[in-house]
Design an enzyme around this catalytic site. Structure first.
Site, PDB file in Angstrom:
ATOM      1  N   HIS A 112      -9.871  -7.368  -3.158  1.00  0.00           N
ATOM      2  CA  HIS A 112      -9.212  -6.842  -4.507  1.00  0.00           C
ATOM      3  C   HIS A 112      -9.185  -7.993  -5.443  1.00  0.00           C
ATOM      4  O   HIS A 112      -8.637  -8.605  -5.239  1.00  0.00           O
ATOM      5  CB  HIS A 112      -7.930  -5.952  -4.041  1.00  0.00           C
ATOM      6  CG  HIS A 112      -7.976  -4.867  -3.108  1.00  0.00           C
ATOM      7  ND1 HIS A 112      -8.310  -3.583  -3.314  1.00  0.00           N
ATOM      8  CD2 HIS A 112      -7.990  -4.778  -1.724  1.00  0.00           C
ATOM      9  CE1 HIS A 112      -8.221  -2.850  -2.476  1.00  0.00           C
ATOM     10  NE2 HIS A 112      -7.932  -3.734  -1.434  1.00  0.00           N
ATOM     11  N   PHE A 208       1.314  -6.796  -7.528  1.00  0.00           N
ATOM     12  CA  PHE A 208       0.283  -6.398  -8.291  1.00  0.00           C
ATOM     13  C   PHE A 208       0.982  -5.904  -9.619  1.00  0.00           C
ATOM     14  O   PHE A 208       0.298  -6.220 -10.863  1.00  0.00           O
ATOM     15  CB  PHE A 208      -0.356  -5.037  -7.583  1.00  0.00           C
ATOM     16  CG  PHE A 208      -1.362  -5.359  -6.680  1.00  0.00           C
ATOM     17  CD1 PHE A 208      -2.575  -5.659  -6.855  1.00  0.00           C
ATOM     18  CD2 PHE A 208      -1.006  -4.996  -5.314  1.00  0.00           C
ATOM     19  CE1 PHE A 208      -3.447  -5.990  -5.638  1.00  0.00           C
ATOM     20  CE2 PHE A 208      -1.778  -5.394  -4.065  1.00  0.00           C
ATOM     21  CZ  PHE A 208      -3.090  -5.961  -4.227  1.00  0.00           C
ATOM     22  N   GLY A 323      -3.932   1.664  -2.530  1.00  0.00           N
ATOM     23  CA  GLY A 323      -2.553   1.855  -2.523  1.00  0.00           C
ATOM     24  C   GLY A 323      -2.175   2.155  -1.167  1.00  0.00           C
ATOM     25  O   GLY A 323      -2.956   2.684  -0.345  1.00  0.00           O
ATOM     26  N   HIS A 349     -11.069   3.575   1.742  1.00  0.00           N
ATOM     27  CA  HIS A 349     -10.112   3.025   2.701  1.00  0.00           C
ATOM     28  C   HIS A 349      -9.436   4.065   3.486  1.00  0.00           C
ATOM     29  O   HIS A 349      -9.573   5.383   3.102  1.00  0.00           O
ATOM     30  CB  HIS A 349      -8.711   2.646   1.971  1.00  0.00           C
ATOM     31  CG  HIS A 349      -8.817   1.194   1.297  1.00  0.00           C
ATOM     32  ND1 HIS A 349      -9.395   0.885   0.176  1.00  0.00           N
ATOM     33  CD2 HIS A 349      -8.069   0.227   1.757  1.00  0.00           C
ATOM     34  CE1 HIS A 349      -9.166  -0.339  -0.240  1.00  0.00           C
ATOM     35  NE2 HIS A 349      -8.269  -0.785   0.574  1.00  0.00           N
ATOM     36  N   GLU A 352      -5.671   3.132   7.597  1.00  0.00           N
ATOM     37  CA  GLU A 352      -4.876   1.609   7.522  1.00  0.00           C
ATOM     38  C   GLU A 352      -3.316   2.338   7.737  1.00  0.00           C
ATOM     39  O   GLU A 352      -2.434   2.360   7.154  1.00  0.00           O
ATOM     40  CB  GLU A 352      -4.833   1.207   6.275  1.00  0.00           C
ATOM     41  CG  GLU A 352      -4.244  -0.306   6.039  1.00  0.00           C
ATOM     42  CD  GLU A 352      -4.151  -0.925   4.384  1.00  0.00           C
ATOM     43  OE1 GLU A 352      -4.727  -0.123   3.565  1.00  0.00           O
ATOM     44  OE2 GLU A 352      -3.781  -1.802   4.258  1.00  0.00           O
ATOM     45  N   HIS A 377     -10.602  -1.067   6.463  1.00  0.00           N
ATOM     46  CA  HIS A 377      -9.838  -1.032   7.670  1.00  0.00           C
ATOM     47  C   HIS A 377     -10.052  -0.276   8.837  1.00  0.00           C
ATOM     48  O   HIS A 377     -10.346  -1.065   9.876  1.00  0.00           O
ATOM     49  CB  HIS A 377      -8.121  -0.772   7.022  1.00  0.00           C
ATOM     50  CG  HIS A 377      -7.812  -1.693   6.215  1.00  0.00           C
ATOM     51  ND1 HIS A 377      -7.303  -2.855   6.192  1.00  0.00           N
ATOM     52  CD2 HIS A 377      -7.588  -1.370   4.590  1.00  0.00           C
ATOM     53  CE1 HIS A 377      -6.953  -3.426   5.002  1.00  0.00           C
ATOM     54  NE2 HIS A 377      -7.028  -2.565   4.256  1.00  0.00           N
ATOM     55  N   ASP A 434      -9.236  -8.827   2.086  1.00  0.00           N
ATOM     56  CA  ASP A 434      -8.453  -7.740   1.232  1.00  0.00           C
ATOM     57  C   ASP A 434      -7.736  -8.346   0.016  1.00  0.00           C
ATOM     58  O   ASP A 434      -8.122  -8.256  -0.902  1.00  0.00           O
ATOM     59  CB  ASP A 434      -7.240  -7.339   2.269  1.00  0.00           C
ATOM     60  CG  ASP A 434      -6.807  -5.872   1.979  1.00  0.00           C
ATOM     61  OD1 ASP A 434      -7.739  -5.308   1.170  1.00  0.00           O
ATOM     62  OD2 ASP A 434      -6.082  -5.294   2.622  1.00  0.00           O
TER      63      ASP A 434
HETATM   64 ZN    ZN Z   1      -7.880  -2.954   0.769  1.00  0.00          ZN
END
Ligand code: ZN
Ligand code: NAG
Length: 507
Positions: A112, A208, A323, A349, A352, A377, A434
């Site tokens: 990210h 963030f 998120g 994603h 996770e 993930h 990540d």
């Molecule tokens: Zn991620």
């Protein structure tokens, strides 16, 4: 029976039937055959190393086994089993790590942008840029921005200039240390500071929120992304697919630039970097949208993505939702809009989570039904035999982020990470970082350290590493032509690395 067939036969029947095999093996032979069969079936197990690579593997294994042995003798030296925050000083001194740093690692396919650069650089460079302001919200959390008229930060305090605060502080270096804590999860006692997944995610999300607006200031945006590429390049990564958040840039005069221009900026940074570093292939963009948004917002962003993708067809390659999955809305709620995404542009994603059959876990099923190209993930995938089978037969790579999963509390000891099983079953995986900047990592080598020391079998070395490195190009969104060129570059760099090891300039 061919050797491999025999091994497969044995591994299916196991030892109870070994005496009935055509060759009438002894117990010891059968035992050895099953061990070899498992080794051959795993990721990298069928790679034939060239003789120079085999020599490098022997050297590597000496160091790997030496470090593992040290860990057996002394639990507080066992980096492979430790939390990254405690293991990092050991890893930094490790010879295996030095090898991994020098090793060409191919591509990083899950990172990210706003958490990719080391926090040290953010403090030393970005926080010293003229005009940086800080305020705090009602919870006392800091927000950083270069906007003259700061807005929508939910701050309850006035903005203060970071330069003034630093100047007025008793000790600027202590000020900088505290500043770094705003964007770094490090603590010597993670198990006490972050007792639950939610406590660590709240702090993580907050980082963030603290930093992102500052990065979207045009001069900061340029410097930050340049540094991002530098850190990848210096860690021998040749290509990246960046999940980027979907925002406008602003400049000192308060002007804002729409997303189309953000892409133009990124493309310009990328072009210039590649020109100066011909062995770097570049970056491509996966648009990442907050999964907590309402369906109308996501519909609008999907449509905007489609527009941007048409304008930059070879640069903008995918769409994703980001998120905390445990908290966010499941993919299933957005099916009607996600189906509008062009095929081949879905990089979700999914899974996770530690929960079994909760919505974050079932995201794996929806990601597959939505024809995701890769899975971000896929931590929970091992619990779903049908899905795991689909991933394997459809060659959908799972993006494994070892340190992320540990720091964000899915698994304490990375020897227990499900990717060990994915390796054993030869489920396609790629190794990713990540958000390395938020936890004192840099580049991709730290994640590779855990993969080879904690997740791969003790006796496996270069064959696993080489397949993972080459997988990263194979499962990338590079076009076929770009992929060919990337393979050529990688082969060349790989050979140079092998030569360097044999000439003694790596160990
Ligand atoms: Zn991620
Ligand atoms: C996934 O791909 C299959 C085969 O190409 C297609 O029939 C199906 O409609 C696709 N599903 C979605 C949700 O796009």
């Amino acid at each position: 029976m061919s050797q491999l067939k025999l091994l497969l036969f044995l591994s299916l029947q196991l030892t109870a039937l070994y005496a009935q095999t055509p060759n009438k093996l002894t117990y010891e032979q059968a035992r050895q055959a099953v061990l070899s069969a498992e080794e051959q079936l795993m990721t990298g197990g069928r790679i034939e190393l060239r003789s120079d690579e085999a020599k490098v593997d022997d050297l590597f294994m000496q160091y790997k086994l030496g470090e593992l042995a040290q860990g057996y003798r002394n639990a507080d030296q066992n980096a492979a089993a430790m939390h990254f925050f405690k293991a990092k000083p050991l890893i930094d001194r490790s010879t295996v790590f030095k090898f991994l740093q020098q090793m060409p690692k191919g591509a990083v396919l899950h990172v990210h942008n706003t958490a990719a650069v080391s926090s040290r650089w953010v403090v030393q460079t970005l926080s010293y840029m003229t005009g940086l302001l800080r305020c705090t919200n009602a919870q006392g959390q800091s927000r950083l921005s270069f906007r003259r008229a700061p807005r929508e930060h939910g701050c309850t305090s006035q903005y203060v200039a970071v330069a003034d605060e630093r100047r007025n502080s008793l000790d600027p270096s202590v000020y900088d240390e505290n500043f770094e804590r705003l964007i770094n999860l490090y603590t010597p006692v993670p198990e006490i500071e972050y007792p639950t997944i939610t406590s660590v995610w709240d702090r993580f999300q907050n980082m963030f929120d603290a930093l992102t607006d500052a990065i979207y200031y045009l001069p900061a945006y340029r410097a930050y992304h340049w540094q991002l590429l530098e850190e990848l390049y210096n860690d021998n990564v040749m290509y990246a697919e960046l999940r980027i958040s979907f925002r406008e840039i602003y400049d000192a005069s308060g002007r804002t630039f729409p997303r189309m221009q953000v892409l133009q900026e990124l493309q310009a940074i990328n072009d210039k970097f590649v020109r100066l570093h011909p062995s770097f292939v570049g970056i491509k963009i996966i648009f990442a949208v907050w999964r907590g948004s309402g369906i109308d917002k996501i519909r609008e962003l999907v449509q905007e993505f489609i527009k941007l993708q048409k304008a930059y067809p070879n640069f903008v390659v995918g769409f994703d939702l980001v998120g905390q999955e445990d908290k966010g809305k499941p993919l299933f709620e957005y099916i009607s809009v996600l189906q509008d995404l062009p095929p081949g542009m879905r990089f979700f994603h999914a899974g996770e989570t530690n929960w079994y059959s909760a919505s974050a876990d079932i995201n794996l099923l929806d990601a597959l039904l939505l024809n995701t190209t890769r899975i971000g993930h896929g931590f929970a995938l091992a619990k779903h035999p049908l899905l795991m089978n689909a991933v394997k037969t459809r060659q959908i790579a799972v993006e494994i982020n070892p340190i992320s999963n540990q720091v964000l509390h899915l698994v304490q000891d990375l020897r227990n990470h499900p990717a060990a099983q994915y390796l054993a079953l030869d489920v396609p995986i790629v190794i990713c970082s990540d958000d390395p900047g938020f936890w004192n990592a840099k580049g991709l080598s730290y994640d590779f350290y855990y993969v080879i020391m904690s997740m791969a079998p003790n006796n496996m070395g270069l064959r696993v590493l080489k397949s993972l490195v080459f997988n990263s190009v194979r499962y990338s969104a590079l076009t076929e032509l770009e992929q060919q060129r990337a393979y050529q570059l990688l082969e060349k760099n790989w050979q140079r690395f092998i030569d360097n090891v044999l000439q003694g300039s790596v160990f």
